[in-house]
Design an enzyme around this catalytic site. Structure first.
Site, PDB file in Angstrom:
ATOM      1  N   ASN A 210       0.846  -1.194   0.000  1.00 51.79           N
ATOM      2  CA  ASN A 210       0.000   0.000   0.000  1.00 51.79           C
ATOM      3  C   ASN A 210       0.881   1.244   0.000  1.00 51.79           C
ATOM      4  OD1 ASN A 210       0.595   0.706   2.858  1.00 51.79           O
ATOM      5  ND2 ASN A 210      -0.519  -1.196   3.273  1.00 51.79           N
ATOM      6  N   ASP A 279      -3.753  -6.601   4.042  1.00 51.36           N
ATOM      7  CA  ASP A 279      -4.759  -7.538   4.545  1.00 51.36           C
ATOM      8  C   ASP A 279      -4.756  -8.868   3.801  1.00 51.36           C
ATOM      9  OD1 ASP A 279      -5.766  -5.768   6.495  1.00 51.36           O
ATOM     10  OD2 ASP A 279      -6.926  -4.714   4.968  1.00 51.36           O
ATOM     11  N   PRO A 307      -3.261 -12.693   8.740  1.00 50.66           N
ATOM     12  CA  PRO A 307      -3.736 -12.635  10.127  1.00 50.66           C
ATOM     13  C   PRO A 307      -4.067 -11.202  10.524  1.00 50.66           C
ATOM     14  CG  PRO A 307      -1.369 -13.054  10.052  1.00 50.66           C
ATOM     15  CD  PRO A 307      -1.879 -13.203   8.656  1.00 50.66           C
ATOM     16  N   ASP A 308      -5.057 -11.033  11.372  1.00 52.27           N
ATOM     17  CA  ASP A 308      -5.471  -9.722  11.868  1.00 52.27           C
ATOM     18  C   ASP A 308      -4.651  -9.414  13.124  1.00 52.27           C
ATOM     19  OD1 ASP A 308      -6.769  -7.550  13.100  1.00 52.27           O
ATOM     20  OD2 ASP A 308      -8.652  -8.052  12.103  1.00 52.27           O
ATOM     21  N   ILE A 309      -3.617  -8.607  12.969  1.00 51.89           N
ATOM     22  CA  ILE A 309      -2.711  -8.326  14.086  1.00 51.89           C
ATOM     23  C   ILE A 309      -3.441  -7.656  15.235  1.00 51.89           C
ATOM     24  CG2 ILE A 309      -0.626  -7.105  14.803  1.00 51.89           C
ATOM     25  CD1 ILE A 309       0.392  -7.321  11.952  1.00 51.89           C
ATOM     26  N   LYS A 339     -14.579  -1.627  14.574  1.00 52.80           N
ATOM     27  CA  LYS A 339     -13.258  -2.148  14.910  1.00 52.80           C
ATOM     28  C   LYS A 339     -12.983  -2.048  16.402  1.00 52.80           C
ATOM     29  CE  LYS A 339     -11.018  -1.386  10.432  1.00 52.80           C
ATOM     30  NZ  LYS A 339      -9.954  -0.682   9.676  1.00 52.80           N
ATOM     31  N   LYS A 343     -12.356  -5.739  17.976  1.00 55.52           N
ATOM     32  CA  LYS A 343     -10.938  -6.001  18.239  1.00 55.52           C
ATOM     33  C   LYS A 343     -10.529  -5.665  19.673  1.00 55.52           C
ATOM     34  CE  LYS A 343     -10.005  -5.437  13.348  1.00 55.52           C
ATOM     35  NZ  LYS A 343      -9.078  -4.992  12.285  1.00 55.52           N
TER      36      LYS A 343
END
Length: 405
Positions: A210, A279, A307-309, A339, A343
């Site tokens: 990105n 992502d 993985p979603d850190i 979020k 999260k």
């Protein structure tokens, strides 16, 4: 940290004195009040008048020059300063300090002063590495005098090695960190900051990534350091220079960033996850560079989710105050609020990266702070350093409140 500080600069007769002229100027621009004490040898290199003009105070050289500003000059100067910095610190002044000699104004001020003292050794490599100088530096360190190690490189005498006076920005950073560790409102806290984007390889040449430059995360790390925190900076690839005194952990992929975060997570107090992670990642990575194809055929790359850190850290949260970032292009508040809940965050910083002056590769940002109770705080367009400073203010406020519940 330097704003309003009273700093006595002790200047001795070394060739590196030319850097100290700039140092005095820069310290004043940072808001410090500076008084200069020169040795007579130093006055052979640079006119005291120059230091007087740059510092805004008459330069002091001798105890016998009949000045009216101080009744007992060496005592008054010793009591005036918040700290004394000797730069360049020659082998001669180091020896005097180690032996407790007071045969001129500077050595007398140093002996009389009870404030913090810092020396910046600068001399010929042979003199610096001489056993006598090394022993003198050890003696000073044992007595609580702080030694900023010299830089290595080409010296004016033609030799190369340790003995160069560090550059002015390095000395400024050292002073800021020195003060922050003693006065900063985040001293004693351990902070984990993630920054920049991650890259997922397609082949040995190409990657999926990105546009993140890392500026926001680096600003957060820098501001935390200036407030006395111990900072671990986990960063993806970036052209930026990491802030001095951060523990820098370089990573490339999202999985590597997750592992780096987990390695330090249990020991930190605050986590500010400003990195823009990829992502998705290619399911298969080619061993060799993928060659061009016929224009009409196109190419398909099958992607898997990374993985979603942030979610992983949220699920493991104990004492940590966890802050996330949400870079969105639509439904900003709705997506950011989701979020926070999903999260297990204590706070999120949301910004619409499509707005002018916000988002990637800019020096400014336009953000909103969202909290678990649903409250939203909106900031106007500000520099990323200012956003980082306000963010840390809020983190300390919310963390203190949470700890008292």
């Amino acid at each position: 940290m330097l704003n309003g500080k009273k700093i006595v600069i002790g200047v001795t007769g070394g060739i590196a004195i030319y850097k100290v002229v700039d140092l005095v100027s820069k310290l004043r621009k940072h808001g410090a009040e500076v008084r200069v004490v020169m040795t007579e040898h130093a006055a052979k290199f640079v006119s005291p008048l120059l230091f007087s003009e740059i510092s805004g105070h008459k330069c002091a050289i001798s105890m016998w020059d009949g000045r009216d500003e101080f009744n007992v000059e060496h005592v008054a100067l010793a009591n005036w300063g918040d700290l004394i910095l000797v730069a360049p610190a020659t082998a001669n002044i180091l020896a005097k300090m180690a032996c407790g000699l007071a045969d001129d104004l500077l050595s007398t001020v140093l002996l009389a002063a009870s404030c913090h003292k810092i020396v910046c050794p600068a001399m010929n490599t042979g003199m610096y590495e001489n056993e006598a100088t090394r022993e003198n530096l050890k003696t000073l360190s044992r007595r609580g005098i702080n030694v900023m190690e010299p830089a290595c490189g080409q010296l004016a005498c033609g030799t190369s090695g340790p003995g160069r006076l560090p550059e002015v920005p390095e000395i400024i950073s050292y002073l800021e960190r020195f003060i922050a560790l003693r006065e900063g409102d985040m001293r004693g806290l351990k902070v984990l900051v993630t920054a920049a984007g991650t890259r997922e390889p397609i082949d040995p040449v190409r990657y999926v990534g990105n546009r993140s430059s890392g500026k926001m995360g680096y600003s957060v790390a820098r501001q935390a350091l200036l407030r006395g925190a111990e900072v671990a900076l986990v960063t993806g690839p970036s052209a930026l220079t990491p802030p001095p005194y951060a523990k820098v952990i370089n990573v490339e992929t999202t999985q590597q960033m997750l592992e780096a975060c987990l390695n330090v997570y249990s020991d930190v107090d605050i986590v500010i996850k400003a990195a823009a992670v990829a992502d998705f990642k290619p399911r298969a990575v080619a061993d060799q560079k993928i060659k061009k194809i016929n224009p009409g055929e196109g190419m398909t790359i099958l992607m898997d989710q990374n993985p979603d850190i942030l979610k992983t850290l949220g699920s493991m949260k104990k004492q940590q105050f966890l802050v996330g970032f949400a870079a969105e292009t639509q439904n900003l508040l709705e997506n950011a609020a989701n979020k926070v809940k999903k999260k297990n965050l204590d706070m999120i910083v949301a910004n619409d990266v499509s707005l002018k002056g916000a988002g990637f590769n800019t020096d400014t940002n336009i953000v909103k702070f969202l909290y678990p109770d649903g409250t939203v705080e909106s900031l106007e367009i500000l520099s990323k350093d200012t956003v980082a400073s306000i963010l840390l203010d809020r983190v300390l406020e919310k963390r203190k409140k949470a700890l008292t519940l």
